[in-house]
Design a protein around this motif. Structure first.
Motif, PDB file in Angstrom:
ATOM      1  N   ASN A   1      44.229  22.394  62.482  1.00 31.32           N
ATOM      2  CA  ASN A   1      44.590  23.508  63.360  1.00 31.32           C
ATOM      3  C   ASN A   1      45.199  23.045  64.678  1.00 31.32           C
ATOM      4  O   ASN A   1      45.950  23.796  65.311  1.00 31.32           O
ATOM      5  N   GLU A   2      44.922  21.801  65.101  1.00 29.64           N
ATOM      6  CA  GLU A   2      45.476  21.300  66.361  1.00 29.64           C
ATOM      7  C   GLU A   2      46.754  20.476  66.161  1.00 29.64           C
ATOM      8  O   GLU A   2      47.309  19.940  67.120  1.00 29.64           O
ATOM      9  N   TYR A   3      47.212  20.369  64.934  1.00 31.40           N
ATOM     10  CA  TYR A   3      48.461  19.643  64.651  1.00 31.40           C
ATOM     11  C   TYR A   3      49.640  20.395  65.265  1.00 31.40           C
ATOM     12  O   TYR A   3      49.799  21.602  65.059  1.00 31.40           O
ATOM     13  N   GLU A   4      50.486  19.701  66.008  1.00 27.29           N
ATOM     14  CA  GLU A   4      51.613  20.330  66.711  1.00 27.29           C
ATOM     15  C   GLU A   4      52.971  19.919  66.170  1.00 27.29           C
ATOM     16  O   GLU A   4      54.008  20.286  66.730  1.00 27.29           O
ATOM     17  N   GLY A   5      53.001  19.155  65.085  1.00 22.45           N
ATOM     18  CA  GLY A   5      54.273  18.718  64.528  1.00 22.45           C
ATOM     19  C   GLY A   5      54.650  17.332  65.004  1.00 22.45           C
ATOM     20  O   GLY A   5      53.956  16.704  65.807  1.00 22.45           O
ATOM     21  N   ASP A   6      55.785  16.823  64.489  1.00 25.35           N
ATOM     22  CA  ASP A   6      56.217  15.475  64.851  1.00 25.35           C
ATOM     23  C   ASP A   6      57.002  15.490  66.156  1.00 25.35           C
ATOM     24  O   ASP A   6      57.119  16.518  66.824  1.00 25.35           O
ATOM     25  N   TYR A   7      57.559  14.336  66.527  1.00 25.69           N
ATOM     26  CA  TYR A   7      58.246  14.209  67.813  1.00 25.69           C
ATOM     27  C   TYR A   7      59.522  15.051  67.883  1.00 25.69           C
ATOM     28  O   TYR A   7      60.057  15.288  68.966  1.00 25.69           O
ATOM     29  N   MET A   8      60.001  15.521  66.728  1.00 26.00           N
ATOM     30  CA  MET A   8      61.186  16.391  66.707  1.00 26.00           C
ATOM     31  C   MET A   8      60.812  17.862  66.557  1.00 26.00           C
ATOM     32  O   MET A   8      61.680  18.715  66.451  1.00 26.00           O
ATOM     33  N   GLY A   9      59.508  18.136  66.512  1.00 36.02           N
ATOM     34  CA  GLY A   9      59.060  19.513  66.387  1.00 36.02           C
ATOM     35  C   GLY A   9      58.906  19.996  64.966  1.00 36.02           C
ATOM     36  O   GLY A   9      58.566  21.162  64.735  1.00 36.02           O
ATOM     37  N   GLY A  10      59.139  19.119  63.993  1.00 36.07           N
ATOM     38  CA  GLY A  10      59.018  19.515  62.592  1.00 36.07           C
ATOM     39  C   GLY A  10      57.573  19.527  62.128  1.00 36.07           C
ATOM     40  O   GLY A  10      56.749  18.742  62.600  1.00 36.07           O
ATOM     41  N   LEU A  11      57.256  20.437  61.208  1.00 33.55           N
ATOM     42  CA  LEU A  11      55.927  20.517  60.627  1.00 33.55           C
ATOM     43  C   LEU A  11      55.943  19.848  59.249  1.00 33.55           C
ATOM     44  O   LEU A  11      56.699  20.262  58.372  1.00 33.55           O
TER      45      LEU A  11
END
Length: 244
Positions: free
Chosen positions: A137-147
């Motif tokens: 639930n706290e995952y915000e994606g990678d450094y490019m904003g991808g999930l």
């Protein structure tokens, strides 16, 4: 995630022991700093080490050859933050090892730069397998904003690390998340501080001397309340086993 069954790494499930890629049934394995088979995750058979059946997933990394990883097949979900990962693990009994495992999400399995850690599991020095649950639930994606849609196990520590993993499953996370990754952060002769990962603002902690049977309510000799994700337990006796 209904299309991802529980995995015990058994031969009957299509898994073979060894380091060949075919052994992993669409899992992707590697090491950031080595191509040696000794430092790649592999499936082993040993009657002393699996949690269930005969096979288990084995991780071995050292300071020189750390970055040992195993990437699960992509999950057929719109948002990986809604799932939970459950697995069993135990660690080497060598006291100087890291006794930990990083769990996270990777967007592009061919690019470890897209890996984002979600939790670091601390595994006690014990020959007994213990259950672990990781929420995303706290995952915000990678450094490019991808999930991403791939869950990844990573052993990357300053110390050597040997971890055994078995019975991996993925499911939908509940609306109310239970505390996870309970571990000891400080220990003295008559006290211990225990921490965990959770989202609540209040916890009731029960300390018992006897392990409760599966599904049974434990009988505690001490009860404490906590408003943060840790608690100091005092007045303990040395050489005594406790359950929290």
């Amino acid at each position: 995630v209904d299309n991802f069954p529980s995995v015990s790494f058994e031969t009957a499930e299509g898994y073979a022991t060894g380091t060949a890629a075919k052994s992993f049934q669409c899992w992707i394995t590697g090491n950031k700093n080595s191509t040696s088979a000794s430092y790649l995750p592999n499936i082993k058979t040993d009657a002393n080490y699996p949690h269930y059946g005969k096979n288990y997933l084995y991780f071995n990394s050292t300071p020189a050859y750390n970055g040992c990883y195993a990437i699960m097949p992509a999950l057929d979900v719109d948002d990986i933050r809604k799932v939970q990962l459950h697995f069993y693990a135990h660690a080497s009994t060598v006291a100087s090892y890291a006794h930990s495992m990083i769990v996270g999400v990777i967007t592009d399995p061919s690019d470890m730069a897209t890996f984002e850690a979600v939790d670091t599991i601390v595994v006690p020095i014990d020959i007994e397998y213990r259950p672990y649950t990781v929420y995303f639930n706290e995952y915000e994606g990678d450094y490019m904003g991808g999930l991403g849609k791939h869950i990844c196990f990573l052993s990357e520590f300053e110390l050597s690390n040997v971890i055994y993993i078995d019975d991996v499953s993925v499911g939908w996370a509940p609306a109310c998340l239970a505390p996870s990754n309970t571990h000891v952060v400080d220990m003295n002769l008559d006290s211990v501080t225990v921490a965990w990962r959770g989202t609540s603002d209040r916890y009731h902690v029960l300390i018992a001397k006897d392990k409760a049977a599966d599904g049974a309510q434990p009988v505690g000799f001490m009860e404490l309340d906590a408003t943060v994700n840790s608690v100091a337990i005092k007045g303990l006796q040395g050489g005594t086993q406790y359950y929290v």
